[in-house]
Design an enzyme around this catalytic site. Structure first.
Site, mmCIF file in Angstrom:
data_model
loop_
_atom_site.group_PDB
_atom_site.id
_atom_site.type_symbol
_atom_site.label_atom_id
_atom_site.label_comp_id
_atom_site.label_asym_id
_atom_site.label_seq_id
_atom_site.Cartn_x
_atom_site.Cartn_y
_atom_site.Cartn_z
ATOM 1 N N TYR A 1 0.657 -0.806 -0.020
ATOM 2 C CA TYR A 1 0.037 0.592 0.249
ATOM 3 C C TYR A 1 0.526 1.461 0.158
ATOM 4 C CZ TYR A 1 -4.360 2.774 1.340
ATOM 5 O OH TYR A 1 -5.468 3.324 1.593
ATOM 6 N N CYS A 2 0.785 2.523 -0.524
ATOM 7 C CA CYS A 2 0.955 3.404 -1.000
ATOM 8 C C CYS A 2 3.103 2.736 -1.282
ATOM 9 C CB CYS A 2 0.908 4.590 0.024
ATOM 10 S SG CYS A 2 1.487 5.772 -0.330
ATOM 11 N N VAL A 3 3.762 3.890 -0.460
ATOM 12 C CA VAL A 3 5.017 3.985 -0.304
ATOM 13 C C VAL A 3 5.649 2.200 0.339
ATOM 14 C CG1 VAL A 3 5.898 6.359 0.257
ATOM 15 C CG2 VAL A 3 5.587 4.640 2.264
#
Length: 636
Positions: free
Chosen positions: A369-371
């Site tokens: 998720y994301c970074v």
């Protein structure tokens, strides 16, 4: 530099003149009949004088403060100090500097502004004059009849008195004028133009008359009706926020981790100085043989995927017969000063290997998720280059970027001055999570900053009990060395998509090697990881990629349980040449995309095994560390 200082000073004086003019008009119109119109009742002469004087004093305090901040910012600029876009005074001066450059089209925009202001002044003064001389004042105009509209000024109080109608309409005209002026400026490269547009928008939001007691009729009404009790409550909210160094968005007493948030039953089955690994208890008699390992972003707490039971992605996945593990990253402290890129990639590989060994399976499904998705892409590239790609059966990416060329508004915070400032904010080797929270709030300043200033500081309203906002305020500290390198190497220099430009644990990274079956989810309205930026992952991996565009943004676009019946998603040709082409040929489906992803996961591997042995964490013969959600998620 002196010229820039002159431009800033001139721009600041121009905006101050505007504020002075509006303040004078407001003070004049707030007397006598005007105040009675606002309140809907007659006031004694002494009350009128008292409240009008108070409004004037508050307005002047604001003007004095704004002037002081503007002069301070101009002095810093003249002295060569780098612009700090986290400082509202710097936002003001950076954005106002463009007013003195007189770009092409500025005269036309200025003329339109002046014309619109004259029309407003004429109409409003006629209405005011009629009421003041005993005539029949015009009724409050319908919102659709006004030149400009904005939901901040939807309350009828903004239209019932000509002063406030004039004030908010002129403000909206000025804000549009400033934006048009930026769009018309010549000689700016794309990056500088985007940064200036962002600064101007931030300035416009900060200048809004609804943000200040003296110029907000809704707040003035509340203040008079409650005899100032709202301001007392608001001051207490402000003092509490100043003490904690962070804006409060939700009732801090409404949620408890392990009780009504992050409450899915499970055990911490592995722990390192960097993370805890949580395994959740099955709720079905059989489970998929291949387990799922979730890597949430370390810039936030993992329980964004385990909010209240009705919103929990983790609980939903467990109920679908998936053995779910999640990594709970430790909030950084001084012991993590030397943590870098390599450590997070090694951590992801170690977690994958631990799950494989614990359950005696050859491979796992993964989610980043994301970074953490950005890092998962690098992890996959490392595994492929080492000949260990078969450890991962599939990879799913939630709003994750690998190509940062079009990374959105966050790029406005990534220049050399900002990077140096971040270094100065991290003397102990870690970045206070409140700094990052302020950054993300600034990306949606109207919704996440000024809305709460008005509601909680000025109106004195109680905070709502909102699980997502509680999570949003539950900040996590970051290892400064790694965070700074991440911003430089990925956001600024976009090295991850350059073959072998980066390495981890001694292994060069080339995304073109990644052949793992991949599912990519993007949010149509995502302002943190824009959909067009997320889309680009489809052009760097060589394996099969399924792309899905979800309605809403970075959080609600992901956390959208089927039972809620909200939003929609689009699926289409994941090999389309561009996101625009994908959207043009995509089919829209109502509701949550989670079942669509589950069907994709089953296509990767559908073998099932009994939910027994170490599939039941903490069962007979299984040594575990503690109950979920564990200690790390509670560490500040």
């Amino acid at each position: 530099m002196a010229q820039d200082g002159d431009l800033m000073a001139a721009a600041g004086e121009g905006v101050k003149s505007f504020l002075d003019m509006q303040g004078d008009a407001l003070r004049e119109m707030m007397g006598g009949k005007g105040m009675e119109t606002l309140l809907g009742q007659a006031l004694e002469p002494g009350e009128i004088a008292e409240w009008t004087a108070t409004a004037a004093q508050l307005q002047q305090l604001w003007l004095d403060f704004a002037t002081h901040q503007a002069q301070s910012a101009a002095e810093k600029a003249s002295a060569g100090a780098g612009a700090n876009l986290f400082d509202p005074a710097q936002w003001m001066m950076v954005s106002q500097a463009m007013l003195g450059q007189m770009p092409k089209g500025l005269f036309e925009a200025s003329a339109r502004l002046a014309e619109g202001q004259m029309q407003l002044w004429s109409g409003m003064m006629q209405s005011f004059a009629a009421g003041a001389t005993g005539g029949t004042a015009a009724a409050a105009p319908d919102p659709a009849a006004l030149p400009k509209s904005d939901r901040r000024f939807a309350d009828p109080a903004w239209r019932e008195h000509p002063a406030f109608l004039l004030l908010h309409q002129t403000y909206l005209m000025l804000a549009e004028y400033m934006r048009e002026a930026v769009r018309g400026m010549e000689g700016l490269d794309k990056t500088k133009r985007q940064q200036l547009e962002f600064a101007v928008s931030a300035l416009a939001e900060a200048m809004s008359p609804d943000n200040f007691l003296a110029s907000n009729p809704v707040v003035l009404k509340r203040t008079m009706e409650s005899k100032g009790a709202n301001l007392v409550r608001g001051m207490q909210h402000l003092v509490n926020d100043l003490k904690r160094g962070q804006l409060t968005h939700t009732d801090p007493q409404a949620f408890r981790l392990g009780e009504n948030l992050a409450a899915t039953p499970g055990k911490v089955v592995h722990e390192t100085p960097l993370y805890q690994l949580i395994q959740y208890a099955p709720t079905t008699e059989e489970v998929l043989e291949t387990p799922l390992v979730i890597f949430p972003p370390w810039i936030n707490r993992f329980y964004i995927l385990d909010l209240t039971p009705k919103k929990s992605f983790i609980k939903w996945a467990v109920d679908q017969g998936i053995t779910v593990f999640v990594v709970s990253w430790k909030s950084a402290d001084e012991t993590m000063a030397d943590i870098v890129w390599d450590d997070y990639i090694r951590g992801q590989i170690e977690a994958i290997d631990h799950v494989r060994a614990r359950l005696d399976v050859p491979a796992v499904h993964t989610i980043g998720y994301c970074v953490a998705g950005t890092t998962l892409a690098a992890t996959l590239a490392v595994l492929h280059r080492r000949g260990e790609a078969d450890k991962v059966k599939s990879a799913t990416f939630f709003t994750a970027q690998v190509d940062f060329e079009r990374a959105g508004d966050l790029k406005h915070f990534i220049d050399e001055g900002q990077l140096e400032m971040i270094g100065q904010l991290s003397p102990q080797g870690y970045l206070d999570g409140r700094y990052l929270a302020a950054t993300f709030n600034a990306l949606r300043g109207r919704d996440l900053i000024w809305n709460y200033v008005v509601n909680n500081y000025l109106l004195g309203e109680d905070y709502p009990a909102f699980d997502l906002l509680h999570w949003n305020g539950d900040v996590t500290n970051l290892p400064a060395k790694w965070h700074n390198a991440y911003l430089r190497d990925l956001y600024r220099d976009n090295k991850l998509v350059v073959p072998d430009a980066l390495s981890a644990d001694g292994t060069p990274i080339d995304l073109r090697l990644v052949a793992t079956p991949t599912f990519v989810q993007a949010g149509r309205e995502d302002h943190i990881a824009p959909a067009e930026s997320v889309w680009r992952i489809t052009k760097h991996f060589t394996g099969p990629v399924d792309f899905l565009l979800a309605g809403s943004g970075h959080i609600a676009g992901v956390v959208n349980p089927p039972a809620a019946g909200k939003y929609q998603y689009w699926v289409g040709d994941s090999a389309a040449p561009s996101l625009k082409d994908f959207v043009a040929g995509a089919a829209e489906h109502p509701g949550s995309w989670w079942p669509h992803w589950l069907a994709w996961l089953h296509r990767q591997s559908d073998a099932r095994v009994p939910a027994q042995g170490k599939r039941m964490p903490g069962g007979p013969g299984d040594t575990v560390i503690e109950d979920a959600p564990g200690r790390y998620v509670k560490t500040r």
